[in-house]
Motif scaffolding. Structure first.
Motif, short mmCIF file in Angstrom:
data_model
loop_
_atom_site.label_atom_id
_atom_site.label_comp_id
_atom_site.label_asym_id
_atom_site.label_seq_id
_atom_site.Cartn_x
_atom_site.Cartn_y
_atom_site.Cartn_z
N LEU A 68 0.87 -1.10 -0.15
CA LEU A 68 0.08 0.31 -0.32
C LEU A 68 0.84 1.22 0.04
O LEU A 68 0.51 2.25 -0.49
N GLY A 69 2.05 1.40 0.66
CA GLY A 69 3.23 2.34 0.63
C GLY A 69 3.85 2.09 1.91
O GLY A 69 4.13 1.27 2.40
N LYS A 70 4.54 3.28 2.05
CA LYS A 70 5.68 3.51 3.14
C LYS A 70 5.15 4.26 4.18
O LYS A 70 4.62 5.37 4.05
N MET A 71 5.36 3.94 5.34
CA MET A 71 4.84 4.35 6.69
C MET A 71 5.80 5.51 7.09
O MET A 71 6.91 5.32 7.30
N ASN A 72 5.05 6.54 7.91
CA ASN A 72 5.73 7.56 8.41
C ASN A 72 6.56 6.82 9.84
O ASN A 72 5.83 5.92 10.42
#
Length: 491
Positions: free
Chosen positions: A118-122
């Motif tokens: 889904l993506g890259k997390m903070n």
């Protein structure tokens, strides 16, 4: 599609295999959830097109009856993992524009098992923090809110705050983080999720941007202990590219969840009763002990006499290793470059502008304790204390099988609180740091609430490479706690 967001990972896995819904449908539901929860700032980079493409490939494998262990499961990855062709920042200005040409071992395992990115997390910059407020991209926000004070923004914990917030807010079905001194277990406790730090060496560190190499370990965030066991089963395993990766067989962690802990010896370390511990934390701990006893466990008081020295030892060892690891960011090879009149000035300008305040603080501390004249007085002494801490745990296993402790000294606090006093921020890791120094596994399980309606977690620690027993005990604790509440800010 909203119902899809309520499924646990194991339920989604079974539903995909039964063809109750498709991987594309599940992924689209989470992409919509990402959009609705964007105010939480849990993601640094969203990879929605990549996710849909991966979901289509998962549907093709599901149609052929050849699914992987995580086939079609939407997953977020802490932006400390190098992902091929996808921006990887470590939440730092100094890695502007860095797109690796390779994939970290752990994330590669997830995609090989059918996971959907889904993506890259903070996160806190370079994983240095306990609040996710040191990120160059702004703080991640906890989806939980205080009763009667919905306007107060709360931290999700750190450093893996975005990973924890996304799972709690239902904008990822599962995520992966890293734990150097509690950076999985502490945010899991503050967001009402499950977070496990495996034994050091259980998961490969190759391709994970290093903070403190002798402490960092990969682990998952999930909604249930069963989901955590599924994720860990995929992530774990020996990697010849990582010299610290252990040649230890990966068991079936999910099969370990028998629901039976009769006769299990649960240790209660007396040193974890710290000065000023809130009565809510103490009460929840006592309740956890009662739950384990009711389930048939034997409660044993144990002593870990060097626990009091764990936090100061950690904040010597970790910055020292960070100082060494972060020396490579010089503006020459990749990322940010700030020009100067000389090479030395370019180095200084780049590092001064590229690194945030907390990273600079830890690099300076680390450089100081490694310098001539101070190495023996600080770093060497801290390593000796670390050995004693590990010995304490080894002695404890003579009388118990797992340890039950609080996960954090408080519930989530405000984004603007504790920022002026680094020492107060460092105290958030008081219950989690010892496990990293000793290299043992630990898990945080949501178990109750504070007076403001915010989640609190309990921690279970176990012997090195005995995640099966840790997970089995955590599963029983989870059932007893029956934590099924959801945060206000969720998809």
């Amino acid at each position: 599609m909203t119902d899809l967001l309520d499924l646990t990972l194991s339920e989604a896995r079974d539903g995909l295999r039964a063809k109750d819904f498709s991987a594309v449908e599940l992924t689209d539901a989470y992409i919509g959830a990402m959009d609705r929860t964007r105010s939480l700032n849990a993601y640094i980079t969203e990879t929605t097109d990549k996710a849909r493409a991966m979901a289509s490939e998962s549907d093709a494998r599901l149609a052929k009856g050849d699914p992987g262990a995580l086939e079609g499961i939407p997953i977020g990855v802490k932006d400390l993992y190098c992902t091929e062709g996808v921006l990887t920042t470590a939440a730092s200005h100094i890695l502007d524009g860095f797109k690796p040409t390779y994939e970290s071992t752990v994330s590669g395992k997830l995609w090989s098992a059918g996971g959907v990115m889904l993506g890259k997390m903070n996160l806190d910059e370079f994983a240095m923090g306990s609040s996710n407020t040191t990120s160059f991209y702004g703080p991640a926000i906890n989806p939980w809110q205080e009763d009667g004070n919905p306007g107060k923004r709360l931290v999700p914990g750190g450093s893996s705050g975005g990973s924890a917030a996304a799972v709690a807010a239902r904008s990822a079905l599962a995520t992966v983080g890293t734990d150097t001194g509690g950076s999985i277990r502490q945010p899991a406790a503050l967001t009402g999720t499950v977070g496990i730090k495996p034994t050091y060496g259980r998961c490969s560190r190759w391709g994970i941007i290093a903070f403190a190499s002798s402490l960092d370990q990969a682990g998952p965030f999930t909604r249930t202990v069963r989901d955590a066991s599924i994720m860990l089963g995929v992530m774990a395993g020996h990697d010849p590219k990582d010299s610290t990766s252990a040649r230890v067989e990966v068991p079936n962690f999910e099969a370990a969840l028998t629901g039976n802990i009769r006769g299990l010896r649960v240790g209660v370390p007396k040193e974890y009763r710290i000065d000023g511990m809130p009565t809510e934390i103490e009460g929840l701990w006592m309740q956890g002990i009662a739950w384990m006893k009711e389930a048939g466990a034997e409660i044993v008081e144990v002593s870990l006499p060097h626990t009091r020295y764990a936090l100061p030892a950690y904040y010597i060892v970790a910055p020292a290793e960070a100082s060494s690891n972060l020396a490579r960011y010089d503006g020459v090879r990749y990322g940010l470059r700030v020009p100067g009149d000389s090479l030395d000035e370019m180095y200084a300008n780049t590092r001064g502008e590229g690194f945030g305040e907390e990273v600079q603080r830890r690099v300076l501390i680390g450089t100081y304790v490694l310098s001539a004249g101070y190495y023996d007085a600080y770093y060497l002494k801290a390593q000796k204390v670390r050995t004693r801490i590990a010995e304490d745990f080894r002695k404890a296993w003579d009388s118990c099988d797992v340890l039950l402790t609080p996960a954090t000294p408080s519930a989530a606090f405000g984004v603007d609180e504790r920022q002026e006093d680094p020492i107060q921020m460092y105290l958030n890791d008081v219950f989690t740091v010892p496990a990293n120094l000793a290299g043992i596994p630990g898990i945080s399980v949501p178990a109750g609430f504070d007076a403001n309606g915010l989640p609190l977690g309990l921690q279970i620690l176990g012997r090195a490479f005995d995640e099966e027993t840790v997970l089995r005990a955590a599963d029983v604790l989870e059932r007893a706690a029956s934590f099924d509440a959801a945060p206000a800010l969720r998809a």
